[in-house]
Write an enzyme that holds these catalytic residues in place. Structure first.
Site, short mmCIF file in Angstrom:
data_model
loop_
_atom_site.label_atom_id
_atom_site.label_comp_id
_atom_site.label_asym_id
_atom_site.label_seq_id
_atom_site.Cartn_x
_atom_site.Cartn_y
_atom_site.Cartn_z
N LYS A 1 0.89 -1.30 0.03
CA LYS A 1 0.00 0.06 -0.03
C LYS A 1 0.94 1.15 -0.01
O LYS A 1 2.21 1.16 0.34
CB LYS A 1 -0.90 -0.15 1.19
CG LYS A 1 -0.22 0.07 2.69
CD LYS A 1 0.26 1.26 3.05
CE LYS A 1 0.83 1.37 4.40
NZ LYS A 1 1.58 2.40 4.74
N PRO B 1 10.32 -4.72 1.19
CA PRO B 1 11.15 -4.53 2.21
C PRO B 1 10.69 -4.31 3.62
O PRO B 1 9.39 -3.87 3.92
CB PRO B 1 11.96 -3.17 1.81
CG PRO B 1 10.84 -2.47 0.80
CD PRO B 1 9.95 -3.69 0.45
N ASP C 1 -2.49 -1.37 10.25
CA ASP C 1 -2.51 -1.50 8.97
C ASP C 1 -3.22 -2.57 8.55
O ASP C 1 -3.88 -2.81 7.20
CB ASP C 1 -1.22 -1.24 8.12
CG ASP C 1 -0.76 0.19 8.25
OD1 ASP C 1 -1.48 1.08 8.39
OD2 ASP C 1 0.28 0.25 7.85
#
Length: 285
Positions: free
Chosen positions: A11, A95, A137
Site C-alpha cells: 500500500k 522490504p 494497517d
C-alpha cells in the site's frame, strides 16, 4: 489437498496527517490508502495433520514474530474447533520497515485465506476488526479497497483515487515506526480535512520531515526523486514514491536510480488482487 496461492500487495499512504493522540498513546490519523500491483505472495495448503508449517523465502524472517504466524495463531485461538493443519510459504519481496505495509499485508492475506480454507463464520468487517489486534494497517488489507482512514487507521471510508504509475524507491535504511511515533518533534495537531476535498497540494505526510531528519539517506533519496515528479514518503518510511501519468516516464526515472538504492515501478490500484483471487477460488471450489 485444498490449496490457495494469493497476493499480498503493498500500500501507499497518499498522505498521512496526525490529528491527535489518545490517552493510551496511540495516534489519531487521517490517511488515504491505495494499493499498488506489487508485493509478496503466499501459498497455503491444508494438511492431514493439526500442525502449522511455515517457511519464508527470506529465512531470517521465518521467526515466531512474523505476522503470518501471529495471524494463524490468532484464528486458532478464536476458532479452535475450525482450525486445521496448514502449510504456508511466504515469497517475500517487500522490504521491512519501508512503509509499504508488507507485514500487515501478509497477515491480512493469511486471515482471508484461512477464513476460506477453514470456513470460518466471519464477515469481512469482523475479520478486519480481529486483524486490528495484529496492527493498525491490517484492516485496510482485509477490506481490500482503497480508503480514507481515520482513528488509528481502522475507520475506513471507500475511495476511488486516480490510478497513476508510481516509482517507489527504497534508500536502504530501516525506519523504526515506534521511534517516529514516540519522538517529541513529531507534529500531532493536524486539522482534520474533508476526504472529498483532498488533493496532492492540500495534504502531506506529517512524518516526512522527522524521518528525513533522523535518516539522512531518506532525505537524500527524496531530494533526488522530486526532480522527476511529485514525491512523498509513504507511512513512516523509509520508502518514498513519485507519481507519473505514463509508465514509460516512471521506467525512465528508474533507469537513473543511483546504485545505492533499490526501486520498482507499479500501478496504483483500488482493489487488492487478493479479493479477485479469493472470488475465483470460491467459484472453483
Amino acid at each position: 489437498m485444498a490449496t490457495l496461492s494469493l497476493s499480498a500487495v503493498a500500500k501507499l499512504n497518499l498522505f498521512l496527517h496526525i490529528t491527535g493522540q489518545r490517552h493510551d498513546g496511540y495516534h489519531l490519523l487521517e490517511t488515504l490508502f491505495q494499493f499498488i500491483d506489487y508485493g509478496d505472495r503466499l501459498d497455503f495448503t491444508l494438511t492431514d495433520t493439526d500442525t502449522l508449517d511455515f517457511s519464508c523465502s527470506v529465512a531470517e524472517l521465518a521467526g515466531p514474530d512474523n505476522l503470518v504466524l501471529r495471524a494463524v495463531q490468532l484464528l486458532q485461538q478464536e476458532f479452535p474447533e475450525h482450525a486445521r493443519g496448514v502449510r504456508i510459504h511466504l515469497h517475500k519481496v517487500l522490504p521491512c520497515g519501508g512503509g509499504l505495509g508488507g507485514g500487515s499485508s501478509d497477515a491480512a492475506t493469511t486471515l482471508l485465506a484461512l477464513r476460506q480454507l477453514w470456513q470460518l463464520p466471519l464477515s469481512t468487517a469482523e475479520l478486519a476488526q480481529l486483524g486490528l489486534q495484529l496492527g493498525a494497517d491490517v484492516p485496510i488489507f482485509v477490506s481490500g479497497h482503497a480508503a480514507f482512514a481515520q482513528g488509528v487507521g481502522e475507520q475506513l471510508t471507500p475511495m476511488t483515487p486516480a490510478c497513476p504509475w508510481y516509482l517507489v524507491v527504497h534508500p536502504g535504511v530501516h525506519v523504526s515506526t515506534p521511534t517516529i511515533f514516540q519522538h517529541p518533534q513529531l507534529p500531532r495537531q493536524h486539522a482534520p480535512i474533508d476526504p472529498q476535498q483532498w488533493n496532492w497540494h492540500n495534504t502531506q505526510n506529517d512524518c516526512q520531515q522527522l524521518v528525513c531528519q533522523l535518516y539522512p539517506e531518506v532525505a537524500k533519496a527524496l531530494a533526488w526523486l522530486v526532480e522527476y515528479a511529485p514525491s512523498r514518503l509513504t507511512g513512516t518510511g523509509a520508502c518514498i514514491f513519485a507519481r507519473f501519468d505514463q509508465q514509460q516516464q516512471a521506467l525512465a526515472a528508474l533507469q537513473q536510480l543511483p546504485a545505492a538504492w533499490t526501486g520498482f515501478v507499479a500501478r496504483g490500484i483500488n482493489e487488492s488482487p487478493v479479493c479477485q483471487q479469493l472470488r475465483q477460488a470460491s467459484t472453483v471450489t
